[in-house]
Each structure stands twice: as C-alpha cells, then as structure tokens.
Design a protein around this motif. Structure first.
Motif, PDB file in Angstrom:
ATOM      1  N   VAL B 259       0.905  -1.252  -0.115  1.00 50.87           N
ATOM      2  CA  VAL B 259       0.095   0.055   0.053  1.00 50.87           C
ATOM      3  C   VAL B 259       0.927   1.060  -0.064  1.00 50.87           C
ATOM      4  CG1 VAL B 259      -1.743   1.160   1.158  1.00 50.87           C
ATOM      5  CG2 VAL B 259      -1.808  -1.298   1.356  1.00 50.87           C
ATOM      6  N   GLY B 260       2.057   1.441   0.574  1.00 48.29           N
ATOM      7  CA  GLY B 260       2.731   2.362   0.761  1.00 48.29           C
ATOM      8  C   GLY B 260       2.545   3.169   1.930  1.00 48.29           C
ATOM      9  N   THR B 261       3.038   4.422   2.392  1.00 45.37           N
ATOM     10  CA  THR B 261       2.883   5.306   3.384  1.00 45.37           C
ATOM     11  C   THR B 261       1.651   6.337   3.208  1.00 45.37           C
ATOM     12  OG1 THR B 261       4.423   6.843   2.715  1.00 45.37           O
ATOM     13  CG2 THR B 261       5.191   5.045   4.124  1.00 45.37           C
ATOM     14  N   LYS B 262       1.094   6.317   2.024  1.00 40.94           N
ATOM     15  CA  LYS B 262       0.183   7.497   1.734  1.00 40.94           C
ATOM     16  C   LYS B 262      -0.967   7.687   2.756  1.00 40.94           C
ATOM     17  CE  LYS B 262      -3.337   8.839  -1.746  1.00 40.94           C
ATOM     18  NZ  LYS B 262      -3.993   8.520  -3.015  1.00 40.94           N
ATOM     19  N   TYR B 263      -1.585   6.599   3.246  1.00 42.12           N
ATOM     20  CA  TYR B 263      -2.575   6.607   4.069  1.00 42.12           C
ATOM     21  C   TYR B 263      -2.234   6.669   5.613  1.00 42.12           C
ATOM     22  CZ  TYR B 263      -5.721   5.934   0.171  1.00 42.12           C
ATOM     23  OH  TYR B 263      -6.161   6.208  -1.160  1.00 42.12           O
ATOM     24  N   LEU B 264      -0.933   6.613   5.880  1.00 47.58           N
ATOM     25  CA  LEU B 264      -0.565   6.612   7.114  1.00 47.58           C
ATOM     26  C   LEU B 264      -0.065   8.121   7.638  1.00 47.58           C
ATOM     27  CD1 LEU B 264       1.490   3.483   7.499  1.00 47.58           C
ATOM     28  CD2 LEU B 264      -0.286   3.958   8.768  1.00 47.58           C
ATOM     29  N   ARG B 265       0.241   8.699   6.448  1.00 55.36           N
ATOM     30  CA  ARG B 265       0.662  10.270   6.420  1.00 55.36           C
ATOM     31  C   ARG B 265      -0.591  11.118   6.792  1.00 55.36           C
ATOM     32  NH1 ARG B 265       4.319  10.023   1.159  1.00 55.36           N
ATOM     33  NH2 ARG B 265       4.294  12.167   1.335  1.00 55.36           N
ATOM     34  N   GLY B 266      -0.228  11.934   7.840  1.00 64.44           N
ATOM     35  CA  GLY B 266      -1.616  12.844   8.118  1.00 64.44           C
ATOM     36  C   GLY B 266      -2.354  12.171   9.428  1.00 64.44           C
ATOM     37  N   VAL B 267      -1.721  10.857   9.614  1.00 67.97           N
ATOM     38  CA  VAL B 267      -2.408  10.296  10.839  1.00 67.97           C
ATOM     39  C   VAL B 267      -1.189   9.848  11.990  1.00 67.97           C
ATOM     40  CG1 VAL B 267      -3.711   7.968  11.744  1.00 67.97           C
ATOM     41  CG2 VAL B 267      -4.267   9.096   9.501  1.00 67.97           C
ATOM     42  N   ILE B 268      -0.281   9.523  11.572  1.00 64.43           N
ATOM     43  CA  ILE B 268       0.706   9.062  12.391  1.00 64.43           C
ATOM     44  C   ILE B 268       1.994   9.309  11.832  1.00 64.43           C
ATOM     45  CG2 ILE B 268       1.316   6.579  11.935  1.00 64.43           C
ATOM     46  CD1 ILE B 268       0.271   6.807  15.243  1.00 64.43           C
ATOM     47  N   LEU B 269       2.215   9.682  10.508  1.00 62.73           N
ATOM     48  CA  LEU B 269       3.505   9.774   9.776  1.00 62.73           C
ATOM     49  C   LEU B 269       3.633  11.423   9.144  1.00 62.73           C
ATOM     50  CD1 LEU B 269       4.159   6.346   8.367  1.00 62.73           C
ATOM     51  CD2 LEU B 269       5.372   7.338  10.546  1.00 62.73           C
ATOM     52  N   VAL B 270       4.620  11.816   9.038  1.00 61.31           N
ATOM     53  CA  VAL B 270       4.870  13.038   8.222  1.00 61.31           C
ATOM     54  C   VAL B 270       5.196  12.548   6.639  1.00 61.31           C
ATOM     55  CG1 VAL B 270       5.028  14.957   9.912  1.00 61.31           C
ATOM     56  CG2 VAL B 270       7.048  13.604   9.278  1.00 61.31           C
TER      57      VAL B 270
END
Lengths: 278, 270
Positions: B259-270
C-alpha cells in the motif's frame, strides 16, 4: 431534510458511541467514584472519603515531582533531536523517505522492547558495555541512571514528536520563506525569524504529546532508572498500590489526577498543533 | 542545474543525521535479535545459534497465537464499527460532531495504566463476563477504535462523493454503492487502520498485564515482561522479544510494499 436523513448519521455512529461509553466513559466514572472511597471498601460497603486526594500532596508529592521531571526531560530530548529530524524529513529527504517512515513505526511496537533493548545494551558484557568500560564508567551504574531512563522514554515518544513538528512544518507556505530570502534575509535569519516561529505550535504540540505518552510508560521505569524511578514513577506506583497493596482508592486517585493532567495536556496540544481531523 | 558542492555536503549531512537517528531507534530491535542468537557454550565463549528459538517453541508460541487471535478479532470489530462511523463523520453534518470526535479522541490520551485500572474496576463491578478472553477484545476495541476512525476519515476525504452519486444515479442501491464503489476506493485507508491496530493490539502490554491476574490469560508481551523481571537477560528471552518485534516488522514491511505510506501520513507519519 427528513427525519430519516437526520437519523442516518446517528445509526452509523451508534455502535461506536456505545463502545466508547460502555468501555471508556463508564469505567472512568467508576475510577472517579472509587477514588473517593477508602482502600477497597467500594467492593463491600463504600466508606466515602477525600483523604486519598489529600495524600496526593502529602504522601505522593515527591512521586509527582520525579515522574514529571522524567517525562519533561524526555520531551526536551525529543524536541532537540526531533526538530532537525522532522525538518530534514519534510524538506530534504526524497530518496529512501519511505524507509525512514517505516522505521518511525518501530517505536510504536511498544516501550517493553525499548526497555529490554536498552537494558541489555548497558549490561556488563553487553554490546555497548565496552564503551562504558573504556570511559571508566560502570555500565550497571549507567543502566540504572536517570539519563538512561530519559533516553529510553525519549525513543518511545519520538515518533509522536516528529509527527507533530512535521505536520506544522508542512503547513508553512514556502513562499513566505522565499520572500524573506528575497528581501535579503540570510538562511539563518530566515530560519530564526520565519520558520521557527511559524512551527512553534507544532513544537509545543510535540512537547506536550511526548509528556502525555511518557506519563503512561510502565516497562521503561520498571526496568531502568534504578530504585528511585522504578519505585516512585506514578504508573508503577499505581500498579503496586492497586494490585499488591489492594488500596484501590489511592490508586484510583492517582489515576484520576494523571488522566486529568493528560487530558488537559492533550487538549492544549491538539489546539496548538491543529491536529483535529474533523 | 547541477547541485553545488555545498549543497551536496548539506544533503549528505542531512541524510547522515536522519540515518543515524533512525539507527538509534532500531537499537532495541537489533539488540534483541543479536542477543537471541548469541549463546554461551560451556567452558567459556559464545557461539551463534538459533537454538533459543527452538527452546521457546512450547512455552511461548501458544501465547503468540493468543496475542494474534486477540489482535485479529479486535481488527474485525473495529473495522465493522469504525468504517460506518468514519463515513458519518465525513459525509454528514450534525450537531455536536466536533464535540463527539474530541470525546472519542480522549481515549487515546488517557495514560494506559489509568485506562487499564478503570477497566479492571468496571470488569469486576459491572461486566463480570468480560473477565476472560473477551475482556481483552473489549478493551482493545474501545482503545484502538480511534485509529480506525482517523485512517478511514483520511481515506473518505480522498474519495470524491460524485462517484457514489453517479453510482446511485445509474441505479445502484445504497448497499451496492457502498460495497462496489465506496469500499474499494477507501480500501487502502481501512488497511492503514488495520495495520496500526494490529501493531498496537498485538504488542499491547499494560492492559494485558493488569488483566493477566483476574483472567489467567497471558499474552505474549506479558510473558516477555514476566520473563525479563524473573530471569533478566538470557538468549531465550531475547528470542521471545525478537519474535514479537519481527512479526510486527514483517506486517509493517508487507503493508508498506503493498500500500505504501500514503494513508498513514497525516495520521501518524509526516
């Protein structure tokens, strides 16, 4: 708008609300009630008292001091190392950025492994023991020192700090920095007079979040930091008072105060970092 | 434009710093793995061996299965509850929306030990049937629901409502629209929530530690802690800690590859 349309979000939200009320609000209310009863009397014939809260100052004042000193120090370590990290991650890193992001998820595995890892690192004969021996410092002393506990706590809370600072750095319009440069400011002046002040809410948020998470740490203070920390950090104290001494009233009172402090901290950090999604 | 030497140097220092700090964050993981394969032999000296991993087969793996089962059940419940709730938060305006979200946020911020103690009290006094396996599920479902909500809210915001509208214009019912249009579009977002809940529920320690006494169920992280306090640092404890971290890491890496980091950014990652 028909009534059916109004009820739609409510039906979608009902399970979530029921879950949070039943397993979060009601337990917290219970914690509050128990905190006003003597020892474990709530389970038999409640003896109501406010003595538990008076004890917070007279008996546990020092524990509050130690706990907050520890988590505040760890929060500063997070800022010192986290700000450059977040700055570089948002401004400079292109290649391998996802590798570094993946590594930021590792401390989320929990403080237990962080405590164990650093514990072993400092053991005599451990992988870094030779450094301490070379420096003439006893590794065991280092393991049980306050500094080690602070570093371990800082590692645990690091991702949350970087996240908060990073979000606020991303929110800064680069055109503002560029205009400062165009108007003759050097890179240091631009940073000190534009970037830093504009990221202040994020820095504040990061500091507060780090304190809030640090307050809940249990394995790190138990395994590191020596007798002072392992016996007097409030999270550890709560466990032993509640389950070993069965003084649920006092433990609940500590819990209520810690929870209140944490919620106040997070309220301000959310305000500072504008972290709310809705 | 070719980068100047000064810029190259800056870039080098930047990468060195980020790599150095990242490496430091990995120290606990690396140390656990190294320690777990370093076995002392009689007569002094150490050898590399995977023996400790076989030693923990019988006593430790059942606890890993328990932790896995708890984490997966929690994920199923939180997905079923969190996705509709996130949909309501993004697509509807209703009175008290912000207040409700802030309240649900609150749970994430109460220190783990306070939450755990309040749950134990509630289980003893009100929900006696939760003093067992389902007590863990209940605690984690409530505790980690926020993560599913946040990732799904981010995901729903990426999806233009016009797709759903076109589907219903073309004759699809509400359920068909949701399962054939909305769900595939927010899938990756839901998966980010699944990942975070897995990592946190699988490794959760403090609530499980307090629930261990009344339920007599010992999850894998609690076993690691109990062994550390009892036997301090031996290779088999390191192997236990390493197994849990490596399972978590494997799940994280598989997720990021797919999936990559796209959906984690803005939640827990920058």
């Amino acid at each position: 708008v028909t009534i059916r349309d109004r009820l739609k979000p409510l039906t979608l939200l009902t399970p979530a609300i029921a879950l949070e009320v039943g397993l979060f609000f009601i337990p917290l209310v219970l914690l509050g009630l128990v905190s006003f009863t003597s020892r474990d009397s709530f389970f038999f014939q409640p003896i109501w008292t406010t003595e538990n809260y008076a004890d917070m100052v007279t008996v546990y004042g020092f524990d509050f001091q130690i706990t907050f000193m520890l988590v505040i120090l760890a929060a500063f370590v997070d800022l010192i190392f986290g700000f450059p990290f977040a700055y570089i991650m948002t401004r400079r890193v292109r290649k391998f950025s996802d590798v570094f992001r993946a590594i930021m998820l590792v401390p989320l595995f929990g403080e237990l492994y962080i405590a164990y890892g650093f514990y072993y690192v400092f053991l005599p004969g451990g992988p870094l023991g030779f450094i301490f021996e070379a420096l003439g410092v006893s590794a065991v002393k280092a393991m049980y020192s306050l500094q080690t506990a602070v570093i371990a706590l800082a590692v645990y809370t690091f991702p949350f700090a970087v996240y908060n600072i990073g979000i606020s750095l991303q929110g800064i319009d680069r055109a503002i920095e560029d205009s400062a440069r165009c108007l003759g400011a050097g890179s240091v002046e631009t940073f000190v007079k534009v970037t830093l002040p504009m990221s202040l809410p994020g820095i504040m948020g990061a500091w507060l979040v780090s304190i809030g998470w640090g307050l809940g740490a249990f394995a790190i203070p138990t395994l590191m930091g020596g007798a002072m920390v392992s016996q007097r950090m409030l999270s550890v104290e709560m466990y032993s008072i509640a389950l070993l001494q069965l003084d649920l009233g006092t433990a609940s009172a500590i819990g209520v105060i810690l929870a209140l402090i944490a919620v106040i901290i997070f309220y301000f950090s959310l305000k500072a970092s504008k972290g709310a999604l809705v | 434009v070719k980068p100047t030497d000064a810029e190259k140097a800056k870039q080098f220092v930047s990468y060195a710093y980020v790599a150095g700090v990242s490496l430091f964050l990995l120290v606990p993981l690396i140390v656990s793995v190294i320690r777990s394969v370093t076995v002392a032999v009689p007569g002094g000296g150490t050898i590399l061996s995977i023996e400790p991993y076989f030693d923990i087969m019988e006593s430790f793996w059942p606890k890993v299965y328990l932790s896995l089962s708890i984490a997966i059940t929690t994920i199923l419940i939180d997905t079923a509850i969190g996705v509709p709730a996130a949909y309501a938060f993004v697509r509807y305006n209703f009175r008290g929306k912000r207040a409700l979200f802030t309240l649900i946020n609150g749970i994430w911020y109460v220190p783990g030990i306070c939450y755990a103690l309040s749950l134990i009290l509630a289980y003893y006094l009100l929900y006696k049937w939760f003093l067992g396996y389902w007590g863990f599920i209940a605690a984690y479902s409530a505790g980690f629901l926020l993560l599913m909500l946040m990732t799904c809210i981010v995901a729903f915001k990426y999806v233009d409502p016009c797709y759903e509208e076109s589907a219903s214009c073309l004759g699809a019912g509400r359920f068909t629209t949701f399962f054939k249009v909305t769900l595939p579009l927010i899938g990756p977002g839901v998966s980010a929530g699944v990942l975070l809940i897995f990592v946190l529920a699988f490794n959760e320690f403090i609530t499980a530690f307090l629930l261990n006494l009344p339920t007599r169920l010992m999850t894998a992280p609690v076993k690691v802690f109990a062994d550390i306090t009892r036997a301090r640092s031996t290779p088999y404890i390191a192997a236990e800690a390493a197994v849990l971290q490596l399972i978590s890491l494997a799940v994280v890496i598989i997720y990021l590859r797919v999936v990559g980091t796209k959906y984690l950014r803005g939640v827990i990652l920058v």
